[in-house]
Scaffold this motif. Structure first.
Motif, PDB file in Angstrom:
ATOM      1  N   ALA A 152      -6.786  -5.309   6.519  1.00 48.53           N
ATOM      2  CA  ALA A 152      -6.285  -4.017   6.484  1.00 48.53           C
ATOM      3  C   ALA A 152      -4.821  -3.844   6.786  1.00 48.53           C
ATOM      4  O   ALA A 152      -4.400  -2.867   6.991  1.00 48.53           O
ATOM      5  CB  ALA A 152      -7.155  -3.219   7.190  1.00 48.53           C
ATOM      6  N   SER A 179       0.996  -1.067  -0.016  1.00 47.37           N
ATOM      7  CA  SER A 179       0.008  -0.026  -0.060  1.00 47.37           C
ATOM      8  C   SER A 179       0.956   1.128   0.035  1.00 47.37           C
ATOM      9  O   SER A 179       2.045   0.997   0.448  1.00 47.37           O
ATOM     10  CB  SER A 179      -0.916  -0.056   1.438  1.00 47.37           C
ATOM     11  OG  SER A 179      -1.946  -0.820   1.204  1.00 47.37           O
ATOM     12  N   THR A 192      -6.923  -3.200  -2.497  1.00 43.20           N
ATOM     13  CA  THR A 192      -7.628  -3.773  -1.140  1.00 43.20           C
ATOM     14  C   THR A 192      -8.978  -4.282  -1.755  1.00 43.20           C
ATOM     15  O   THR A 192      -9.575  -3.861  -2.834  1.00 43.20           O
ATOM     16  CB  THR A 192      -7.909  -2.754  -0.166  1.00 43.20           C
ATOM     17  OG1 THR A 192      -8.586  -3.013   0.877  1.00 43.20           O
ATOM     18  CG2 THR A 192      -8.617  -1.472  -0.542  1.00 43.20           C
ATOM     19  N   GLY A 210      -9.909  -0.850   5.932  1.00 44.61           N
ATOM     20  CA  GLY A 210      -8.667  -0.018   6.031  1.00 44.61           C
ATOM     21  C   GLY A 210      -8.979   1.459   6.537  1.00 44.61           C
ATOM     22  O   GLY A 210      -8.063   1.727   7.755  1.00 44.61           O
ATOM     23  N   SER A 254      -4.406   1.591  -2.523  1.00 41.81           N
ATOM     24  CA  SER A 254      -4.219   0.264  -2.034  1.00 41.81           C
ATOM     25  C   SER A 254      -5.030  -0.651  -2.758  1.00 41.81           C
ATOM     26  O   SER A 254      -6.149  -0.491  -3.274  1.00 41.81           O
ATOM     27  CB  SER A 254      -4.659   0.038  -0.553  1.00 41.81           C
ATOM     28  OG  SER A 254      -4.549  -1.387  -0.192  1.00 41.81           O
ATOM     29  N   ARG A 288      -6.842  -9.710   0.754  1.00 45.79           N
ATOM     30  CA  ARG A 288      -6.778  -8.285   0.826  1.00 45.79           C
ATOM     31  C   ARG A 288      -8.169  -7.548   1.483  1.00 45.79           C
ATOM     32  O   ARG A 288      -8.395  -6.458   1.284  1.00 45.79           O
ATOM     33  CB  ARG A 288      -6.770  -7.914  -0.500  1.00 45.79           C
ATOM     34  CG  ARG A 288      -5.302  -8.141  -1.338  1.00 45.79           C
ATOM     35  CD  ARG A 288      -5.015  -7.553  -2.485  1.00 45.79           C
ATOM     36  NE  ARG A 288      -4.329  -8.275  -3.582  1.00 45.79           N
ATOM     37  CZ  ARG A 288      -2.950  -8.138  -3.607  1.00 45.79           C
ATOM     38  NH1 ARG A 288      -2.353  -7.253  -2.724  1.00 45.79           N
ATOM     39  NH2 ARG A 288      -2.268  -8.805  -4.409  1.00 45.79           N
TER      40      ARG A 288
END
Lengths: 157, 750
Positions: free
Chosen positions: B412, B359, B374, B380, B372, B409
Motif C-alpha cells: 500500500a 496513486s 492497486t 490501502g 489507485s 501492488r
C-alpha cells in the motif's frame, strides 16, 4: 517558453520549459494520456509516437527539438490505413494483458508495416525489440503484426 | 430449469458456501448502488443491472492487473444469468467488500474463490427474472425457459426479454444463494468460450484507463524522494532551493512512521521529501536540484557481497531451523549406491511493472478518496486509517486498471504516499514514481541459497534427500516470502528427507513476486532432480514418472508462516498426466535434434495448478565450464487448472506470459544491494525480456474433473528449470546460479 506544435493535425501552443520531454507535454498539458511513461530513458518504448513520420521515444525528446514537426500519437493512429489495421489485429487476437505498453507497441508496429509491408520474423525481432512488454505478450504481438500485414496466422483460441 | 422459492429479504446478509476453497463467503446481495440513479437500468443485485433494451451491465469485482479478471469474472455471472456475452457491458465495481466479498488480486485466488459464488450470483438473478416472468405471463415458473436474455413460455409461444421485466424483477426477494439452481456445465455458453479483454478497444486507441491517467479537478503532481536505505530519514534537505523552481507549489519533509522491525511496504509511510508542482515534469525537474542528507540507520552496511559470504559460511554448518524430517537420511546415504551434491543460488528480483507505482488522492471535509492501480484496496484503506487517523468509513478507494501487478501492488506504499501528500498539500495530488524509484523501493523477491545432497539406490531410485536452505530473516523469523514450506516436492516422495534452514539478517523489504516461493524453489528443486535423474542413468522423463508413481511418506501437515506456498494437497496423478502430455506434445525422445540443441523437462505444483514444461534450447559451451549463446527455440506447456477454462483466450495469454516471464528471470535479472541500497535503477541494468528473446509457447490444458483454479502464476515456476535442464542436455554445463549471465567462469552471452 511558448512552443507551437502540431499534434494529430491540430496546432497547439504550450508554455513549458524547453527541456520538457514531448511525452509530458502530450500527457499533462494536452491531456493525451495514451502515450505512456515507462522508463524516462528511451529504454522501453511505451512512449513511442511518430514525429514527421519517424518513430521516436517521446520521453527523451525535448519539446524544443520538436519545432513545427507533425506529431502523431496513439489517439490518432487509427486514422491511418495501416494504423487501423494494426489496432484491429490487436483486438482480433486479444493481444493485451495489462495493456500498458500496447500503445507504444502499436505505434512501433505501424511504423514497421509502413516500411516493410510483409515483415518476416527477423524483421519483427529487429524492429520491435525496443518495445518491452512486461506481461510478455510477444507471441501475440508477433501474430498480430502478421495478421495486420495480411500474412497467415493460426488463431490459438 | 426449475425455480426454488425463497423468502429471504434483499436486506439480509446471505451466506454462500464456496465449493472451490471450502470457504464460507458472506456478502450482501444488494442492488448496484452508485450508478442506478443515473440510468434507466434496473439493478437486479449488486453485480447485475439490466436496461430496458436488454443490455446487461455486470460489475467486475476484483482489481484488473493484466490477469484478465475484469473479463473472466463477469463471464461466470453472464453464463448463469443466461445472457449473451455480446450484450454484456462490464464496469469496475466500487471497493465495498460487504457487497462484493473479498476484493483483491493475488495468489491466483480470484477464480477459485469466486467461481461458485459468482455462478450463484448469476443464477439468483436469472431466478428473479423467471419468477417475474411467471407473474407477468401468469404461468407456472416450471413452464418457463431462459435463453439469451429472454424468458420463453413454449406452450403458449409467448416470451419476454429480461429488459422488459427487469424493473419488476429488481423488486423481487433475493433468493437464497445456497439454493439457487445452477446450470449443468455442458450447457455453458459463455464459460469456456474465448472472450476478448473488455478494455481492449480503449487500450488500442490510447484512451485514459490506468492509474497514471487519473485526472481529478484541481489536481497537482508530486514526486517523493525516499532514502536509498530502508527506514532512512531526512537529516537535512535544501528545500528552499527546490521551492523556487518553476511550477513548484510546495516541498516538505515527511517523517517516516514505519515501525522498527517492519519489513513490508504496508507498515507506514517512508521518510522522504515530497515536491508538489503544477505538472509532474516540473516536480521532477525540481527534484534534480534536491540535495538530501540522510540518516540511514543500521541497514546501510548490508550488501549482496556480504550476503554471499554469510551464505557460504552458514552452508558449511548444520541448519539452524528444521523444516521437515522423514526417515533416517544419514543411514540412507551410507547405504546409497550413488551420492549427488550441489549448491544453488538465485538473486533478489524487482517487480518492474510497466506502469510505475502511482496513486491519486483527494482529502476534503475530513474524507479521503484515493484512485489507485492497486491489487489490494483493503490494505490501502487500512494503512491510511492506521497512519493518518482517518476512520475507514471516511476512506474511499477506487480501483483503477493497473499496468501490471505481479504482487507489487499488494503493498500500500503508493496509496499512503498519495494520501499523506494530498492532505499536506491541501489539494488533490497524483504521486508518480520514476522508474528508478520503482526499481529501488520495491519489496523484492528474496534471494536464496540451497545446498543439496541426494542418495540413489542401485535401482536408480531417489532414497534420500537433504536441503540446507540459507534464506533471509531477522530474530529467527523468515523475511516476508523468504520461507520454505515442508511440502515442497519431492517431499512425501522420498522416504528419507530433511529440509532445514538458516537465516541471514536482512535490511531490505521483501514481498510476493508472481508465484512467490515457487518461482525460486521450482528452479532449485527441479534442476537438482534433473541432476539426480542423470546421475541415476535414467532419462529424466522416466525418472520423474517413476518418482511420481507413489507417495512414499504420509503427507506433511502444512507448516510455515502465513502466505507460505504450502499446497493443500498435491495430487501426483494430476502432475503425472501433465508431464505425460507435455512430453508427448514436445516429442520427447521421439525427435532427432541437431548437436547443441536439446530438450529439458520440469514441472511444478503451485497455486493449486499443475503445470509441466518442456523447453527446446540451442546452446553452446564456452570455455571450461561456461555457457555461450543461449537460444530458447520453443516451450511446450501442459497445465491442469481444473475442469473449466473460463476464458481460453485470456488463459493461453497468461500461460504464455508467465512462461516468458520465467525466461526473463533466468536470463539476466538481478537486484544487487550495496551500502544498504539497490544498485540497479532502470531497464538497462534490470533487463526485461524482449521480442527477440521470446520463443513461441505452445499451451495445452488438461480439463480434469476438479474445480477451476487460478492461472496468473502457476505457469511461471517450471520455466526456469526446464530451460536450465535443456541447457545442461545441450552443453553438459549445469546452471546452478541464476541469472544466467553470471554462470560460472564463462559467463553467458544472451
Amino acid at each position: 517558453m511558448a512552443f507551437t506544435l502540431t499534434v494529430n493535425g491540430t496546432s497547439h501552443t504550450v508554455d513549458v520549459d524547453e527541456a520538457t520531454p514531448l511525452l509530458w507535454v502530450l500527457r499533462d498539458v494536452l491531456d493525451l494520456k495514451g502515450s505512456k511513461y515507462g522508463c524516462g530513458s528511451g529504454l522501453c518504448g511505451a512512449c513511442t509516437v511518430h514525429v514527421n513520420g519517424v518513430a521516436v521515444r517521446s520521453c527523451v525528446t525535448p519539446i524544443a527539438s520538436v519545432g513545427d514537426s507533425k506529431v502523431t500519437t496513439i489517439e490518432a493512429i487509427g486514422a491511418t490505413e495501416i494504423g487501423k489495421k494494426v489496432q484491429d489485429a490487436w483486438i482480433e487476437l486479444d493481444v493485451a494483458q495489462c495493456g500498458y505498453c500496447q500503445a507504444g507497441q502499436i505505434m512501433s508496429a505501424t511504423k514497421l508495416l509502413e516500411q516493410t509491408p510483409k515483415p518476416t520474423d527477423a524483421d519483427i525481432d529487429a524492429h520491435m525489440t525496443g518495445n518491452i512488454c512486461r506481461c510478455a505478450t510477444y507471441n501475440r504481438i508477433r501474430a498480430a503484426i502478421k495478421l495486420a500485414s495480411g500474412q497467415p496466422v493460426v488463431k490459438e483460441a | 430449469m426449475t425455480h426454488h422459492s425463497t423468502s429471504a429479504s434483499r436486506r439480509t446478509f446471505l451466506k454462500a458456501s464456496a465449493v472451490g476453497g471450502g470457504l464460507l463467503l458472506s456478502f450482501r446481495l444488494a442492488p448496484l448502488g452508485s450508478a442506478e440513479a443515473n440510468t434507466p437500468d434496473a439493478a437486479i443485485n449488486a453485480f447485475i443491472r439490466i436496461s430496458p433494451d436488454n443490455i446487461v451491465t455486470i460489475a467486475a469485482k476484483n482489481p484488473e492487473i493484466g490477469q484478465g479478471i475484469k473479463t473472466s469474472l463477469p463471464m461466470i455471472i453472464a453464463d448463469e444469468l443466461d445472457v449473451d456475452w455480446k450484450n454484456v457491458r462490464v464496469e469496475m465495481a466500487n471497493f465495498d467488500p460487504d457487497r462484493f466479498g473479498v476484493q483483491s488480486a493475488g495468489g491466483s485466488t480470484s477464480i477459485p474463490r469466486n467461481w461458485d459464488m459468482l455462478r450463484r450470483v448469476g443464477a439468483a438473478g436469472r431466478q428473479m427474472l423467471v419468477a417475474t416472468a411467471a407473474k407477468t405471463l401468469r404461468v407456472p415458473e416450471s413452464e418457463l425457459t431462459t435463453n439469451s436474455g429472454v424468458v420463453t413460455h413454449a406452450a403458449s409461444g409467448r416470451a419476454v426479454t429480461y429488459g422488459q421485466i427487469a424493473s419488476a424483477a429488481a423488486k423481487m426477494p433475493v433468493p437464497d444463494l445456497k439454493a439457487v439452481a445452477l446450470k449443468d456445465p455442458k450447457d455453458f455458453k459463455v464459460i469456456g468460450h474465448s472472450a476478448k479483454d473488455v478494455d481492449g478497444p480503449k487500450i488500442v486507441t490510447g484512451q485514459p484507463l490506468y492509474g497514471i491517467d487519473v485526472a481529478v479537478p484541481g489536481m497537482l503532481y508530486a514526486t517523493f524522494e525516499k532514502c536509498p536505505v530502508w527506514r532512512g530519514e531526512v537529516a537535512r534537505a535544501n528545500l528552499d532551493d527546490v521551492r523556487t523552481m518553476p511550477g513548484v507549489r510546495n516541498a516538505f519533509v515527511v517523517k517516516g512512521t514505519i515501525p522498527e522491525g517492519e519489513m513490508t511496504l504496508s507498515g507506514g509511510i517512508s521518510g522522504g521529501v515530497a515536491i508538489v508542482a503544477d505538472t509532474w515534469y516540473q516536480a521532477l525537474a525540481a527534484r534534480r536540484k534536491l540535495r538530501v542528507e540522510w540518516t540511514t540507520g543500521p541497514h546501510a552496511s548490508q550488501s549482496s557481497k556480504g550476503y554471499a559470504a554469510q551464505a557460504a559460511a552458514l552452508a558449511k554448518q548444520k541448519p539452524v531451523m528444521s523444516i521437515r524430517k522423514d526417515g533416517d537420511v544419514e543411514a540412507a546415504f551410507k547405504g546409497a549406491a550413488k551420492i549427488v551434491e550441489a549448491s544453488y543460488s538465485y538473486p533478489f528480483l524487482a517487480h518492474a511493472c510497466m506502469e510505475p507505482m502511482n496513486s491519486t488522492a483527494r482529502f476534503q471535509d475530513g474524507k479521503m478518496e484515493v484512485w489507485s492501480p492497486t491489487q489490494n484496496p483493503g490494505n490501502g484503506r487500512a494503512l491510511i486509517a492506521k497512519t493518518m487517523g482517518i476512520a475507514e468509513k471516511d476512506i474511499t478507494i477506487n480501483m483503477v486498471r493497473a499496468g501490471g501487478g505481479f504482487g507489487r501492488r499488494s503493498s500500500a506504499d503508493p496509496i499512503i504516499e498519495a494520501a499523506w501528500i494530498a492532505r499536506e498539500a491541501g489539494a488533490p495530488v497524483k504521486v508518480l514514481w520514476t522508474r528508478e524509484d520503482d526499481i529501488r523501493h520495491d519489496c523484492y523477491r528474496p534471494g536464496g541459497f540451497h545446498t543439496f545432497k541426494a542418495g540413489i539406490d542401485a535401482q536408480g531410485k531417489l532414497i534420500a534427500l537433504t536441503d540446507h536452505f540459507v534464506s533471509f530473516g531477522n530474530d529467527g523469523k523468515y523475511a516476508p516470502l523468504a520461507n520454505m514450506g515442508a511440502s515442497v516436492f519431492p517431499a512425501d516422495f522420498v522416504p528419507n528427507l530433511e529440509f532445514g534452514a538458516s537465516l541471514i539478517p536482512l535490511g531490505t523489504p521483501t514481498g510476493p513476486l508472481r508465484a512467490p516461493g515457487s518461482n525460486a524453489l521450482a528452479f532449485v528443486f527441479q534442476s537438482f532432480l534433473d541432476e539426480v535423474a542423470h546421475a541415476s542413468g535414467q532419462d529424466p522423463l522416466a525418472f520423474h514418472l517413476n518418482l511420481l508413481a507413489e507417495r512414499r511418506v504420509q503427507a506433511a501437515a502444512p507448516q510455515g508462516q502465513p502466505g507460505a506456498p504450502t499446497p493443500p494437497s498435491f495430487n501426483f496423478e494430476r502432475m503425472r498426466a501433465a508431464v505425460h502430455l507435455v512430453a508427448e506434445k514436445a516429442g520427447w525422445g521421439k525427435r532427432t535434434l541437431p548437436a547443441g540443441t536439446a530438450l529439458g523437462l520440469a514441472y511444478y505444483f503451485s497455486h493449486q495448478g499443475y503445470v509441466a514444461h518442456v523447453a527446446e534450447v540451442t546452446a553452446a559451451k564456452k570455455g571450461e565450464n561456461g555457457i555461450g549463446q543461449v537460444k530458447v527455440n520453443k516451450i511446450w506447456v501442459a497445465a491442469d487448472v481444473g475442469a473449466h477454462i473460463v476464458n481460453p483466450s485470456g488463459a493461453i495469454n497468461q500461460v504464455q506470459g508467465a512462461t516468458l516471464d520465467g525466461i526473463g528471470n533466468l536470463l539476466a535479472q538481478e537486484i544487487t544491494i550495496a551500502n544498504g541500497g539497490v544498485v540497479e535503477g532502470n531497464f538497462d541494468t534490470f533487463p526485461l525480456l524482449r521480442m527477440n528473446q521470446a520463443p513461441p509457447v505452445e499451451v495445452h490444458f488438461i480439463k480434469s474433473g476438479n474445480n477451476p483454479t487460478g492461472l496468473g502464476e502457476p505457469a511461471l515456476p517450471p520455466t526456469l528449470p526446464a530451460v536450465a535442464n535443456a541447457i545442461f542436455a545441450a552443453t553438459g554445463v549445469r546452471v546452478r546460479d541464476v541469472p544466467l549471465n553470471k554462470v560460472s567462469k564463462g559467463g553467458a552471452a544472451v
